[in-house]
Design a protein around this motif. Sequence first.
Motif, mmCIF file in Angstrom:
data_model
loop_
_atom_site.group_PDB
_atom_site.id
_atom_site.type_symbol
_atom_site.label_atom_id
_atom_site.label_comp_id
_atom_site.label_asym_id
_atom_site.label_seq_id
_atom_site.Cartn_x
_atom_site.Cartn_y
_atom_site.Cartn_z
ATOM 1 N N TRP A 145 11.730 3.661 -11.406
ATOM 2 C CA TRP A 145 11.164 3.732 -10.053
ATOM 3 C C TRP A 145 9.659 3.461 -10.069
ATOM 4 C CZ3 TRP A 145 7.083 6.785 -8.828
ATOM 5 C CH2 TRP A 145 6.802 7.877 -9.655
ATOM 6 N N ILE A 146 9.017 3.781 -11.189
ATOM 7 C CA ILE A 146 7.558 3.704 -11.235
ATOM 8 C C ILE A 146 7.037 2.276 -11.055
ATOM 9 C CG2 ILE A 146 7.353 5.772 -12.646
ATOM 10 C CD1 ILE A 146 6.967 4.057 -15.075
ATOM 11 N N THR A 147 7.871 1.299 -11.371
ATOM 12 C CA THR A 147 7.464 -0.098 -11.205
ATOM 13 C C THR A 147 8.183 -0.760 -10.036
ATOM 14 O OG1 THR A 147 9.066 -0.625 -12.955
ATOM 15 C CG2 THR A 147 6.749 -0.517 -13.569
ATOM 16 N N ASN A 148 9.057 -0.036 -9.363
ATOM 17 C CA ASN A 148 9.803 -0.592 -8.240
ATOM 18 C C ASN A 148 8.998 -0.368 -6.953
ATOM 19 O OD1 ASN A 148 11.854 -1.815 -6.885
ATOM 20 N ND2 ASN A 148 13.393 -0.226 -7.256
ATOM 21 N N THR A 149 7.861 -1.037 -6.880
ATOM 22 C CA THR A 149 6.882 -0.778 -5.824
ATOM 23 C C THR A 149 6.375 -2.079 -5.199
ATOM 24 O OG1 THR A 149 4.978 -0.886 -7.320
ATOM 25 C CG2 THR A 149 6.072 1.267 -7.076
ATOM 26 N N GLU A 150 5.848 -1.937 -3.995
ATOM 27 C CA GLU A 150 5.216 -3.087 -3.342
ATOM 28 C C GLU A 150 4.020 -3.578 -4.146
ATOM 29 O OE1 GLU A 150 4.223 -2.343 0.707
ATOM 30 O OE2 GLU A 150 6.215 -1.590 1.236
ATOM 31 N N GLU A 151 3.328 -2.660 -4.816
ATOM 32 C CA GLU A 151 2.137 -3.038 -5.587
ATOM 33 C C GLU A 151 2.496 -3.985 -6.729
ATOM 34 O OE1 GLU A 151 1.217 0.664 -3.386
ATOM 35 O OE2 GLU A 151 2.901 0.025 -4.627
ATOM 36 N N LEU A 152 3.544 -3.657 -7.482
ATOM 37 C CA LEU A 152 3.913 -4.528 -8.593
ATOM 38 C C LEU A 152 4.559 -5.808 -8.082
ATOM 39 C CD1 LEU A 152 3.824 -4.890 -11.583
ATOM 40 C CD2 LEU A 152 6.023 -3.736 -11.785
ATOM 41 N N LEU A 153 5.325 -5.718 -6.988
ATOM 42 C CA LEU A 153 5.891 -6.924 -6.389
ATOM 43 C C LEU A 153 4.781 -7.889 -5.994
ATOM 44 C CD1 LEU A 153 8.320 -8.500 -5.287
ATOM 45 C CD2 LEU A 153 8.075 -7.194 -3.149
ATOM 46 N N ALA A 154 3.702 -7.358 -5.440
ATOM 47 C CA ALA A 154 2.580 -8.221 -5.048
ATOM 48 C C ALA A 154 1.978 -8.921 -6.259
ATOM 49 C CB ALA A 154 1.518 -7.397 -4.323
ATOM 50 N N TYR A 449 -12.668 5.547 -12.201
ATOM 51 C CA TYR A 449 -12.557 6.779 -11.413
ATOM 52 C C TYR A 449 -12.395 6.477 -9.933
ATOM 53 C CZ TYR A 449 -14.201 10.895 -8.842
ATOM 54 O OH TYR A 449 -14.324 11.929 -7.951
ATOM 55 N N PHE A 450 -11.485 7.233 -9.285
ATOM 56 C CA PHE A 450 -11.323 7.195 -7.839
ATOM 57 C C PHE A 450 -11.472 8.619 -7.306
ATOM 58 C CE2 PHE A 450 -9.052 3.445 -9.226
ATOM 59 C CZ PHE A 450 -9.364 2.495 -8.262
ATOM 60 N N ALA A 451 -12.282 8.772 -6.276
ATOM 61 C CA ALA A 451 -12.461 10.096 -5.683
ATOM 62 C C ALA A 451 -11.204 10.547 -4.948
ATOM 63 C CB ALA A 451 -13.647 10.092 -4.729
ATOM 64 N N GLU A 452 -10.523 9.610 -4.294
ATOM 65 C CA GLU A 452 -9.355 9.954 -3.473
ATOM 66 C C GLU A 452 -8.283 8.884 -3.664
ATOM 67 O OE1 GLU A 452 -7.698 12.592 -0.353
ATOM 68 O OE2 GLU A 452 -9.385 12.734 -1.756
ATOM 69 N N THR A 453 -7.039 9.314 -3.783
ATOM 70 C CA THR A 453 -5.960 8.371 -4.028
ATOM 71 C C THR A 453 -4.793 8.617 -3.068
ATOM 72 O OG1 THR A 453 -4.943 9.797 -5.701
ATOM 73 C CG2 THR A 453 -6.558 8.158 -6.470
ATOM 74 N N THR A 454 -3.896 7.627 -3.019
ATOM 75 C CA THR A 454 -2.711 7.680 -2.175
ATOM 76 C C THR A 454 -1.488 7.256 -2.988
ATOM 77 O OG1 THR A 454 -3.157 5.418 -1.433
ATOM 78 C CG2 THR A 454 -3.999 7.206 -0.056
ATOM 79 N N PRO A 455 -0.274 7.555 -2.512
ATOM 80 C CA PRO A 455 0.922 7.209 -3.289
ATOM 81 C C PRO A 455 1.199 5.705 -3.289
ATOM 82 C CG PRO A 455 1.380 8.956 -1.685
ATOM 83 C CD PRO A 455 0.058 8.366 -1.327
ATOM 84 N N THR A 456 1.931 5.273 -4.299
ATOM 85 C CA THR A 456 2.435 3.902 -4.314
ATOM 86 C C THR A 456 3.415 3.705 -3.165
ATOM 87 O OG1 THR A 456 4.049 4.683 -5.957
ATOM 88 C CG2 THR A 456 2.184 3.386 -6.765
ATOM 89 N N ASN A 457 3.616 2.445 -2.788
ATOM 90 C CA ASN A 457 4.568 2.088 -1.734
ATOM 91 C C ASN A 457 5.883 1.678 -2.385
ATOM 92 O OD1 ASN A 457 2.761 2.096 0.793
ATOM 93 N ND2 ASN A 457 1.588 0.859 -0.653
ATOM 94 N N LEU A 458 6.853 2.582 -2.335
ATOM 95 C CA LEU A 458 8.119 2.376 -3.030
ATOM 96 C C LEU A 458 9.002 1.386 -2.273
ATOM 97 C CD1 LEU A 458 8.817 6.116 -3.887
ATOM 98 C CD2 LEU A 458 7.909 4.369 -5.428
ATOM 99 N N LEU A 459 9.687 0.524 -3.015
ATOM 100 C CA LEU A 459 10.628 -0.404 -2.410
ATOM 101 C C LEU A 459 11.921 0.327 -2.045
ATOM 102 C CD1 LEU A 459 10.019 -3.456 -4.770
ATOM 103 C CD2 LEU A 459 9.321 -3.243 -2.381
ATOM 104 N N PRO A 460 12.663 -0.157 -1.062
ATOM 105 C CA PRO A 460 13.866 0.560 -0.597
ATOM 106 C C PRO A 460 14.897 0.825 -1.694
ATOM 107 C CG PRO A 460 13.257 -1.149 0.970
ATOM 108 C CD PRO A 460 12.363 -1.334 -0.231
ATOM 109 N N SER A 461 14.998 -0.071 -2.678
ATOM 110 C CA SER A 461 16.026 0.096 -3.709
ATOM 111 C C SER A 461 15.803 1.344 -4.562
ATOM 112 C CB SER A 461 16.084 -1.140 -4.612
ATOM 113 O OG SER A 461 14.819 -1.417 -5.176
ATOM 114 N N VAL A 462 14.592 1.919 -4.548
ATOM 115 C CA VAL A 462 14.337 3.151 -5.291
ATOM 116 C C VAL A 462 15.287 4.247 -4.832
ATOM 117 C CG1 VAL A 462 12.681 5.037 -5.618
ATOM 118 C CG2 VAL A 462 11.925 2.664 -5.802
ATOM 119 N N PHE A 463 15.575 4.269 -3.542
ATOM 120 C CA PHE A 463 16.370 5.349 -2.970
ATOM 121 C C PHE A 463 17.856 5.015 -2.930
ATOM 122 C CE2 PHE A 463 12.089 5.344 -1.203
ATOM 123 C CZ PHE A 463 11.671 6.595 -1.608
#
Length: 465
Positions: A145-154, A449-463
Amino acid sequence: MKKLFILFLLLTVACGKADNASVPPTPSTQTTAAAQAAQIDKDIVTWLQGKAVPFDTAEPDENYDDLMPLNNIIGDAQIVALGEATHGTHEFSAMKHRIFQFLVKEKGFNAIALEVPWAEAELINRYVRTGEGNPEELLAGLHFWITNTEELLAMIEWMRSHNQNPGDAPQVSFYGLDMQFPAMPMGIVIDYFEQIDPEKVSLVNELYACFQPYANYYNNKDTTKAYNDLPGEEKALCGENLQQVSDILANNQETYQASSSASEFAHVSHAAKLVTVAQKYLGQLESKSDFYGAEVRDKFMADSVSWIMEQGDGNTKIAVWAHNGHVANTTKYSTRLGAFLREQYGQDLIIFGFTFYGGSFNARPDLGIPPTSHQAAQPAKDNLSHYLQSTDIPRFFLDLRDIEPDAPATDWLFKPLKFTFIGSVYVEEYGDKYVATIQVPDDYDIIIYFAETTPTNLLPSVFQE
């Protein structure tokens, strides 16, 4: 529960876009950070602010002006290892994509390798080289799931687009380093024998039979337990059988290469090695031997990097995408990927560790449960991030090389510090325990370093797994 917690705490270090880099800290985080900054010596704050190299955004684009300091930071290194403090942080994944684009365009890098299954990653490489296949389906086929993301797809879609019009930059390739899914590599070996030495196919199938039922064991507690419940003699014999396949290949190298090619032989030999290592690793997941198999896995990933370098005839420059726990130059508890690579490549390797102060990320609450978003626990006062947030700079590089250790403003950095380590599983009741105490400048060359972060955008197939 304690054993599972320790395993994932330290070792599961195995994935509508807004400009998340511009999202300001939440008021609670901002207030807490300001209060903690006031507790840090002013000389330390001043030194950090002077040493920090800010950049504008994590989001990939074609403007690299703010990344140009990386030219000198990376120098002539052939391998750049890019870590991550969590497997589910958007900014980490986006920034690694952005850095890889910079490395390709500005430094002539031509490959990226991730801690994903080696054989399945070859299908993604075929896509980025030829356009064959559906990238979303191929990402789902990586099992993680960790690589099944919009970020890696991009990033994969950028690689495909780049290869169609690389300009003065090299074309790029995508690789996997991991060995936790040996079923497909077994098929690669059997297919090779069917083409090159059909008379040995039945023997190879017989030698592989002992491991076939357990081949794709990752994320399956029952399979792992079933294999480790086998008598020790049976597991030892299975290991000998798998090794025998590699020996058959090695003993017939000249003949087999003449019937195929040197590159095809190297490919099938690596596949056979993967199977033997996967069996050894599975046998250690249920025990404290080799710290739950961590060193076995990281040694194979390091060997995979070397294998990729060797296939390039000296022309390969590669980015390595893995967790902070893997890329670290450390032998504490077990020798990690970064330490193996440092021993072999020395200063031709640059290691980037990623960290953050506040925000959220994705992680599984337990194996077999889909990932969800979690809020990060506040870093303790002896956590590196506690110091970094005092700069009031939202994102920056910090070069840890050539720092004087005995100065009042820097001495703290050479003392043991906590460093956030969150893997694929996160148990919220232990939120403040997801740290390791390390010598930061020994383990990493550069901190991002990042002061503030957000979650990855998971692709639908993760679920849908």
